[in-house]
Design a protein around this motif. Structure first.
Motif, short mmCIF file in Angstrom:
data_model
loop_
_atom_site.label_atom_id
_atom_site.label_comp_id
_atom_site.label_asym_id
_atom_site.label_seq_id
_atom_site.Cartn_x
_atom_site.Cartn_y
_atom_site.Cartn_z
N TYR A 91 95.26 1.46 39.68
CA TYR A 91 96.26 1.05 39.37
C TYR A 91 96.35 -0.14 40.50
CZ TYR A 91 101.05 -1.39 39.85
OH TYR A 91 102.72 -2.31 39.48
N GLY A 92 96.13 0.35 41.98
CA GLY A 92 95.66 -0.79 42.89
C GLY A 92 94.38 -1.47 43.14
N GLY A 93 94.00 -1.39 41.79
CA GLY A 93 93.13 -1.99 41.49
C GLY A 93 93.24 -3.06 40.66
N ALA A 94 93.45 -2.73 39.36
CA ALA A 94 94.28 -3.38 38.15
C ALA A 94 94.96 -5.05 39.04
CB ALA A 94 94.80 -2.91 37.45
N ARG A 95 95.72 -4.86 40.46
CA ARG A 95 96.94 -5.50 40.59
C ARG A 95 95.91 -6.52 41.29
NH1 ARG A 95 101.64 -6.53 38.25
NH2 ARG A 95 102.46 -6.79 40.51
N ALA A 96 94.71 -6.17 41.98
CA ALA A 96 94.23 -6.48 42.96
C ALA A 96 93.70 -7.42 42.58
CB ALA A 96 93.49 -6.17 44.40
N THR A 97 92.80 -7.36 41.26
CA THR A 97 91.64 -8.63 40.81
C THR A 97 92.83 -8.67 40.10
OG1 THR A 97 90.84 -6.62 39.12
CG2 THR A 97 90.36 -6.87 41.27
N GLY A 98 93.83 -8.37 39.08
CA GLY A 98 94.43 -9.01 37.97
C GLY A 98 93.93 -9.18 36.97
N THR A 99 92.68 -7.92 36.41
CA THR A 99 92.01 -8.28 35.64
C THR A 99 91.46 -6.36 34.96
OG1 THR A 99 89.88 -7.85 36.49
CG2 THR A 99 90.00 -9.54 36.34
N THR A 100 91.04 -5.81 33.77
CA THR A 100 90.81 -4.92 33.47
C THR A 100 89.26 -4.69 34.12
OG1 THR A 100 89.80 -5.18 31.70
CG2 THR A 100 92.31 -5.09 31.36
#
Length: 167
Positions: A91-100
């Motif tokens: 979830y943090g990776g999705a929020r940090a990058t804004g991509t899938t």
């Protein structure tokens, strides 16, 4: 009198037919949301974004290693803690990058790390994963966390509205 009733029902029937036509007039009246090619799905690769992906990759390997050891050590609590850690990473990776890709990069790294550790034999002949239910819940739960986070990141990127069914 019957002519008045027939005229009244025809008027109401006309309203029904307009309402049942699908609401072609008025674009902002809750029509279907069509996914568009937004900037969040095709974000350009910058040096900062590449560094963030590498950081997520390393974090996924470390979370996978720690989860392998921790889920069996404290079986009910350790399993919940490792699944919460993997979910937080994805979830943090999705929020940090804004991509899938913010979910797919650490998800793939976590999965490869887990399956490499799964097939690894120690010199004593033991496996790192036991044959208990906790190991299977850890494997399937981590994969499920990655799929849920990737799906929700894709829905946010395409602008799908949450809420009422049917508009």
């Amino acid at each position: 009198m019957s002519a008045a009733k027939g005229g009244g029902s025809a008027g109401r029937g006309g309203q029904r037919s307009r309402a049942g036509a699908g609401g072609a007039s008025g674009a902002g009246t809750g029509g279907p949301v069509r996914p568009t090619a937004s900037a969040a799905l095709s974000a350009p690769l910058t040096p900062g974004r590449v560094a963030l992906y590498v950081l997520l990759l390393v974090a996924a390997v470390l979370v996978g290693l720690a989860g392998t050891l921790l889920q069996a050590a404290w079986l009910p609590g350790g399993l919940v803690l490792t699944l919460a850690g993997t979910g937080g990473l994805f979830y943090g990776g999705a929020r940090a990058t804004g991509t899938t890709a913010g979910v797919l990069v650490p998800g793939a790294a976590w999965l490869v790390t887990i399956f490499l550790l799964l097939g690894e034999n120690r010199p004593e002949g033991d496996f790192l994963f036991g044959a208990g239910i906790g190991s299977y819940v850890f494997l399937l739960g981590g994969i499920l966390m990655a799929v849920i986070c990737a799906t929700s990141a894709r829905m946010r990127a395409t602008g799908v509205r949450h809420g009422g069914v049917g508009g």
